[in-house]
Write an enzyme that holds these catalytic residues in place. Structure first.
Site, PDB file in Angstrom:
ATOM      1  CB  CYS A 384      -0.997  -0.046   1.150  1.00 14.64           C
ATOM      2  SG  CYS A 384      -2.469   0.928   0.771  1.00 14.64           S
ATOM      3  CG  HIS A 510      -3.691  -3.509   3.063  1.00 15.87           C
ATOM      4  ND1 HIS A 510      -2.645  -3.085   3.848  1.00 15.87           N
ATOM      5  CD2 HIS A 510      -4.324  -2.396   2.634  1.00 15.87           C
ATOM      6  CE1 HIS A 510      -2.651  -1.765   3.891  1.00 15.87           C
ATOM      7  NE2 HIS A 510      -3.656  -1.322   3.173  1.00 15.87           N
ATOM      8  CD  GLU A 512      -1.495  -6.203   5.130  1.00 22.09           C
ATOM      9  OE1 GLU A 512      -1.165  -6.451   3.956  1.00 22.09           O
ATOM     10  OE2 GLU A 512      -1.726  -5.058   5.535  1.00 22.09           O
TER      11      GLU A 512
HETATM   12  N1  GLN Z   1      -1.994   6.823   2.693  1.00 23.91           N
HETATM   13  C1  GLN Z   1      -2.036   6.056   1.491  1.00 23.91           C
HETATM   14  C2  GLN Z   1      -3.390   6.200   0.810  1.00 23.91           C
HETATM   15  O1  GLN Z   1      -4.346   6.597   1.417  1.00 23.91           O
HETATM   16  C3  GLN Z   1      -1.734   4.595   1.752  1.00 23.91           C
HETATM   17  C4  GLN Z   1      -2.751   3.917   2.607  1.00 23.91           C
HETATM   18  C5  GLN Z   1      -2.293   2.607   3.180  1.00 23.91           C
HETATM   19  O2  GLN Z   1      -1.097   2.320   3.173  1.00 23.91           O
HETATM   20  N2  GLN Z   1      -3.192   1.827   3.729  1.00 23.91           N
HETATM   21  O3  GLN Z   1      -3.506   5.915  -0.367  1.00 23.91           O
END
Ligand code: GLN
Length: 537
Positions: A384, A510, A512
Site C-alpha cells: 500500500c 493489503h 496480509e
Molecule cells: N496513505 C495512502 C493512501 O491513502 C496509503 C494507505 C495505506 O497504506 N493503507 O492511499
C-alpha cells in the site's frame, strides 16, 4: 439444528488474549465438524476503528466487504475458515448510530428511547442477524473490554437476555480471566478471578467455563478453590497458560478437552476430526524450523506490536511455508535520515518490507529504505503506502523526476506520481471514504507476482485513497518498472515490480489480510523464499 451461541467475556485486566482464545475456540468447533461464526462486540463509541490512531487501537483490519474492523477479526480469519464481514464487528457507535437514526425517523412512535430495551434490542438483533446470515451451527460472540467497565454493560445485558430467551443448551458463557502469580509470596492468586465472576453474577451472567490465563500450571487445590468459589465444575476450570506461539493455543485447549466440554454444555454430538494437520504443518514447523532469516519492517508504528499485526503474522506464515523462522527487525522510518548511512539499520536484513500508512511523517526514511533495497538488490516487499513510496523512489532516482511525490504529502507537487482520482477530489468526510475491500486484479504472465499466485485473476483487499497516476506509466516502464497487475475496470495500478532485481514487488492492496498459518499468502511466501536465497548466497 438451530444456531447456538458461545458468549466470551474477559475479566481482571485487558490484553489477556481474549481474541486469540475466541479464535482458538472457533478452530476447535471446526475440528468437530461444526460451522462456526464469530462476532466481536466493541464497547467504544467510534462507529468503526477506521479513523482511530493505530497507536491507540492497533491495526485496522479490513474485511472482504470493505468494513474497517477490529484486529481481533484478523485472528478469527487466521485461525478458522470463517469469512468475517461488516456484520462481524458490532460497536457501541454503530448501535447508537442506528438507534438514533431510527429515532429521528420516528420509528419508535413517540416512545422514550432508552438503553434498555432499545439499545440492548438493537445489539441482540445485530447478533442474531449476523448469526442467521452466516448459517452457523455455533456463533461465538466476544465482548470487548473487561467486566466492570461501564461501557460494556449494555452488551453484557444483551447477552444475558439472549441466553435467557434462547433457553437451555442453546448458549453458554465463557469467562477469560487471569490468575496472577505473586513472586514474593510464591503464590498464584485466585481472588481477582473470584471478584470478576462475582461481578458477572451480579448482572445475571453465570459463566459455564473459566479460561484462566496463567504463567504457571494450576494446582489441584487452586482448581478446586476456583471451582467452589466461582460456581463452576472443576473440569470447567481450563488452564490457558502462556505458550511460545499463539498458534499452539488451540492445541493446548484441546488437550484439556475444552471442545468436549463446550459440546456437552451445548448438547451437541459430533465426531472429532482432530487438529493433526494444524499441529504438523503449523506448530511443529514453528517449533523446529530448518532455516532462520531476518526481515526488516520499516514503518512509523513499530513501537506498538499490534499496529502491524497482520503483516507480522503473514511474515510468520511465509516463514512456515518455507520452514523458516522469521526474525522481524523493526525499524522506525523516522530514524532513517537522508544522507546518513542506512547500514546500521538494514545491512543485515535479508529482506525489507514497508507496510501501509498514512500521513507524511517518516516518508523520506521509507524512500531511503526503498533505495537501499533497490540498489543493494535486497528482496523488497512494499504494501500500500509501501508501493507508493517505492514508486516515488524509482521516479526520483531512476527516472530523474526529482520532485516526484504523492499529493498526500505535497498537494502542489510538480510531479504527482501518486494522486487522487478526479472523482475523489470532492470528498470531505474521513470515515469509510477510501477504496475499501475486495477488488479484482489481473496479473501479467511475465511477472514475479504471477509466478507466486499461479493464476491471472486475483482478489485482494484494499484500504487507501491515493492511486498511481497513469500519466507517468510510460516514463517508468521505459526504465524497467513493471506494471504487473491492474484493476481492469478502471485501469488502476495494483502491483509494481522492478525487472532487474532479485525480488522487488509492491502492491496497492493489503495481502496480509488473507494470509493464514496453514496457507501463507503467495506474495509473503515468495518474499521469504527470495530472502532465503540471499542468505544462502
Ligand atoms: N496513505 C495512502 C493512501 O491513502 C496509503 C494507505 C495505506 O497504506 N493503507 O492511499
Amino acid at each position: 439444528m438451530m444456531g447456538k451461541f458461545i458468549f466470551i467475556t474477559g475479566g481482571v485486566v485487558s490484553s489477556l488474549g481474549k481474541g486469540i482464545a475466541a479464535a482458538s475456540i472457533g478452530k476447535l468447533l471446526e475440528a468437530r465438524g461444526l460451522k462456526a461464526a464469530m462476532i466481536k462486540c466493541d464497547p467504544y463509541l467510534n462507529v468503526d476503528p477506521g479513523t482511530m490512531n493505530p497507536f491507540q487501537h492497533g491495526e485496522v483490519y479490513v474485511t472482504d466487504d470493505g468494513a474497517e474492523a477490529d484486529l481481533d477479526l484478523g485472528h478469527y480469519e487466521r485461525f478458522t475458515n470463517i469469512h468475517v464481514s461488516r456484520d462481524s464487528n458490532i460497536t457501541t457507535g454503530k448501535i447508537y448510530y442506528s438507534v438514533i437514526t431510527k429515532e429521528r425517523r420516528g420509528d419508535y412512535l413517540g416512545k422514550t428511547v432508552q438503553i434498555i430495551p432499545h439499545i440492548t434490542d438493537e445489539i441482540k438483533r445485530d447478533i442474531m442477524k449476523a448469526s442467521r446470515d452466516s448459517k452457523a451451527d455455533v456463533t461465538i460472540v466476544e465482548i470487548g473490554g473487561t467486566v466492570g467497565d461501564i461501557e460494556s454493560l449494555p452488551f453484557l445485558e444483551a447477552i444475558r437476555q439472549m441466553r435467557w430467551e434462547l433457553g437451555e443448551h442453546s448458549a453458554i458463557d465463557i469467562h477469560v480471566t487471569l490468575l496472577p502469580y505473586i513472586k514474593a509470596a510464591g503464590e498464584q492468586k485466585t481472588k481477582p478471578t473470584q471478584h470478576s465472576v462475582g461481578r458477572l453474577r451480579e448482572i445475571g451472567i453465570i459463566p459455564d467455563i473459566l479460561l484462566c490465563r496463567t504463567e504457571r500450571p494450576i494446582s489441584k487445590e487452586q482448581r478446586e478453590k476456583i471451582a467452589l468459589f466461582c460456581n463452576v465444575e472443576k473440569e470447567a476450570v481450563v488452564e490457558a497458560s502462556d505458550v511460545e506461539h499463539i498458534y499452539e493455543v488451540p492445541l493446548s485447549l484441546k488437550e484439556q478437552g475444552l471442545d468436549d466440554l463446550i459440546l456437552k454444555r451445548l448438547n451437541i454430538k459430533r465426531a472429532d476430526k482432530g487438529l493433526s494437520n494444524w499441529k504438523r504443518y503449523v506448530v511443529d514447523r514453528l517449533k523446529n524450523p530448518k532455516h532462520e532469516i531476518k526481515i526488516a519492517v520499516v514503518g512509523k508504528y513499530i513501537s506498538l506490536p499490534d499496529a502491524y499485526k497482520s503483516i507480522y503474522e503473514a511474515l510468520v506464515h511465509g516463514g512456515i511455508a518455507n520452514n523458516t523462522k522469521v526474525n522481524i527487525h523493526k525499524v522506525d522510518s523516522e530514524d532513517l535520515e537522508k544522507g546518513k548511512s542506512l547500514d546500521p539499520f538494514l545491512a543485515d536484513a535479508q529482506g525489507i518490507l514497508i507496510p501501509g500508512g498514512f500521513g507524511e511523517r517518516g516518508i523520506e526514511g521509507k524512500i531511503a529504505a526503498v533505495q537501499y533495497a533497490r540498489e543493494k538488490r535486497i528482496p523488497f516487499f512494499g504494501i500500500c503506502l509501501g508501493m507508493q513510496v517505492a514508486t516515488i523512489e524509482f521516479a526520483r532516482h531512476v527516472c530523474g523526476l526529482k520532485e516526484a511525490n504523492s499529493t498526500e504529502f505535497n498537494k502542489s507537487t510538480a510531479v504527482p506520481i501518486i494522486s487522487l482520482l478526479e472523482e475523489q477530489k470532492h470528498i470531505k468526510h474521513l470515515g469509510a471514504t477510501m477504496r475499501l475491500g475486495l477488488y479484482t486484479c489481473k496479473l501479467i504472465k511475465d511477472s514475479k507476482s504471477f509466478q507466486a499466485y499461479q493464476q491471472e485473476s486475483i482478489n485482494e483487499r484494499h484500504r487507501h485513497r491515493y492511486e498511481f497516476n497513469n500519466e507517468f506509466r510510460k516514463t517508468l516502464e521505459a526504465k524497467g518498472f513493471v506494471f504487473a497487475g491492474q484493476y481492469p475496470q478502471k485501469g488502476l495500478v495494483e502491483i509494481i515490480e522492478i525487472k532487474d532485481h532479485p525480488w522487488f514487488v509492491a502492491c496497492q492492496f493489503h495481502p496480509e489480510f488473507q494470509s493464514k498459518p496453514d496457507k501463507a499468502h503467495p506474495l509473503f511466501r515468495e518474499f521469504i523464499r527470495a530472502a532465503l536465497k540471499r542468505v544462502n548466497k
